[in-house]
Motif scaffolding. Sequence first.
Motif, PDB file in Angstrom:
ATOM      1  N   LEU A   1       0.812  -1.202   0.000  1.00  0.00           N
ATOM      2  CA  LEU A   1       0.000   0.000   0.000  1.00  0.00           C
ATOM      3  C   LEU A   1       0.853   1.264   0.000  1.00  0.00           C
ATOM      4  O   LEU A   1       0.339   2.356  -0.236  1.00  0.00           O
ATOM      5  N   LEU A   2       2.134   1.122   0.253  1.00  0.00           N
ATOM      6  CA  LEU A   2       3.035   2.266   0.242  1.00  0.00           C
ATOM      7  C   LEU A   2       3.408   2.620  -1.198  1.00  0.00           C
ATOM      8  O   LEU A   2       3.333   1.776  -2.095  1.00  0.00           O
ATOM      9  N   PRO A   3       3.832   3.872  -1.431  1.00  0.00           N
ATOM     10  CA  PRO A   3       4.237   4.266  -2.791  1.00  0.00           C
ATOM     11  C   PRO A   3       5.616   3.717  -3.152  1.00  0.00           C
ATOM     12  O   PRO A   3       6.563   4.460  -3.392  1.00  0.00           O
ATOM     13  N   LEU A   4       5.716   2.399  -3.158  1.00  0.00           N
ATOM     14  CA  LEU A   4       6.967   1.724  -3.476  1.00  0.00           C
ATOM     15  C   LEU A   4       6.698   0.653  -4.529  1.00  0.00           C
ATOM     16  O   LEU A   4       5.650   0.007  -4.499  1.00  0.00           O
ATOM     17  N   GLY A   5       7.656   0.470  -5.435  1.00  0.00           N
ATOM     18  CA  GLY A   5       7.528  -0.607  -6.404  1.00  0.00           C
ATOM     19  C   GLY A   5       7.675  -1.955  -5.721  1.00  0.00           C
ATOM     20  O   GLY A   5       8.314  -2.074  -4.670  1.00  0.00           O
ATOM     21  N   ALA A   6       7.062  -2.978  -6.321  1.00  0.00           N
ATOM     22  CA  ALA A   6       7.129  -4.319  -5.730  1.00  0.00           C
ATOM     23  C   ALA A   6       8.569  -4.790  -5.598  1.00  0.00           C
ATOM     24  O   ALA A   6       8.929  -5.455  -4.619  1.00  0.00           O
ATOM     25  N   TRP A   7       9.423  -4.425  -6.566  1.00  0.00           N
ATOM     26  CA  TRP A   7      10.812  -4.879  -6.509  1.00  0.00           C
ATOM     27  C   TRP A   7      11.529  -4.276  -5.302  1.00  0.00           C
ATOM     28  O   TRP A   7      12.431  -4.900  -4.728  1.00  0.00           O
ATOM     29  N   LYS A   8      11.130  -3.054  -4.898  1.00  0.00           N
ATOM     30  CA  LYS A   8      11.759  -2.430  -3.739  1.00  0.00           C
ATOM     31  C   LYS A   8      11.367  -3.152  -2.453  1.00  0.00           C
ATOM     32  O   LYS A   8      12.183  -3.314  -1.541  1.00  0.00           O
ATOM     33  N   ILE A   9      10.111  -3.615  -2.401  1.00  0.00           N
ATOM     34  CA  ILE A   9       9.684  -4.372  -1.228  1.00  0.00           C
ATOM     35  C   ILE A   9      10.407  -5.715  -1.196  1.00  0.00           C
ATOM     36  O   ILE A   9      10.811  -6.204  -0.134  1.00  0.00           O
ATOM     37  N   GLY A  10      10.586  -6.312  -2.375  1.00  0.00           N
ATOM     38  CA  GLY A  10      11.372  -7.539  -2.449  1.00  0.00           C
ATOM     39  C   GLY A  10      12.805  -7.309  -2.010  1.00  0.00           C
ATOM     40  O   GLY A  10      13.418  -8.172  -1.372  1.00  0.00           O
ATOM     41  N   ALA A  11      13.358  -6.139  -2.343  1.00  0.00           N
ATOM     42  CA  ALA A  11      14.716  -5.805  -1.931  1.00  0.00           C
ATOM     43  C   ALA A  11      14.797  -5.628  -0.414  1.00  0.00           C
ATOM     44  O   ALA A  11      15.796  -5.991   0.215  1.00  0.00           O
ATOM     45  N   VAL A  12      13.731  -5.054   0.183  1.00  0.00           N
ATOM     46  CA  VAL A  12      13.681  -4.917   1.637  1.00  0.00           C
ATOM     47  C   VAL A  12      13.694  -6.293   2.292  1.00  0.00           C
ATOM     48  O   VAL A  12      14.396  -6.526   3.285  1.00  0.00           O
ATOM     49  N   ARG A  13      12.917  -7.219   1.736  1.00  0.00           N
ATOM     50  CA  ARG A  13      12.881  -8.587   2.255  1.00  0.00           C
ATOM     51  C   ARG A  13      14.266  -9.209   2.196  1.00  0.00           C
ATOM     52  O   ARG A  13      14.726  -9.830   3.167  1.00  0.00           O
ATOM     53  N   PHE A  14      14.936  -9.047   1.067  1.00  0.00           N
ATOM     54  CA  PHE A  14      16.292  -9.574   0.904  1.00  0.00           C
ATOM     55  C   PHE A  14      17.261  -8.887   1.865  1.00  0.00           C
ATOM     56  O   PHE A  14      18.062  -9.532   2.538  1.00  0.00           O
ATOM     57  N   GLY A  15      17.165  -7.552   1.946  1.00  0.00           N
ATOM     58  CA  GLY A  15      18.098  -6.789   2.774  1.00  0.00           C
ATOM     59  C   GLY A  15      17.969  -7.110   4.243  1.00  0.00           C
ATOM     60  O   GLY A  15      18.981  -7.150   4.965  1.00  0.00           O
TER      61      GLY A  15
END
Length: 235
Positions: free
Chosen positions: A78-92
Amino acid sequence: MWRVLSAELQYNRYVAIYILTLSVLSFISVHFYTPIFGRPMTYTNAGIISSGHMFFFFVGTILVSAWWKERTYRSHVLLPLGAWKIGAVRFGMYLIYWISLLCIYFIWSRISQHFTIDAKMISVLCTQTGFILIVFSLIFFWSDLRESTIKNRTILRMPGKKVFGLATLVTIMLISFISMAGTVHTYQRKCTSQFDRFLCWVYQSETGPVFFIALGLCFAMLTIMTFGRRRSYFD
């Protein structure tokens, strides 16, 4: 994105307590091995055994973290973030947990003579890092595949996604066995069989550790892409 990562680490702060507690217990069991068990150590750098513990600490970290147990993805998409950025957060987030384990090991090396950072130990930690990257990538692949738009074809009279899940479980168990056997083999310094030579390549050659780190990084980067292919962000 960095604020999301910081918020996730804060939300999962009890995971840091879990890591620290198990690391302290591992340190005590290795540093005080002789007084506790009444037997001398085979090799001076007994910290190699602790590096084996670190692998299972990390797998436990995945199981106790909120991203594994709870439906937290919705609040992120729901945040103004691309899905890939959320995936990067998960990885990070999980990468930070592993780096934390490495930092704790470095602290133990400053305290105990049994935790030496030498060339052999660096090779072991590199291989363990590669294995860790592969393990959490496989777990994320499976999580993303279950919710992906990819057609669930039948393989061997079973749904393809279920076959992949079983293959993932078997692969993780195999990697866990190699991790355990490899650290023990490196500690005992035996090379009497073909399997010993394989473990020697995995943990002590110039190519083995580099190969597994490169493979793990490739897998980890792919998980950022697969997260964006999910049909649903509810686990």
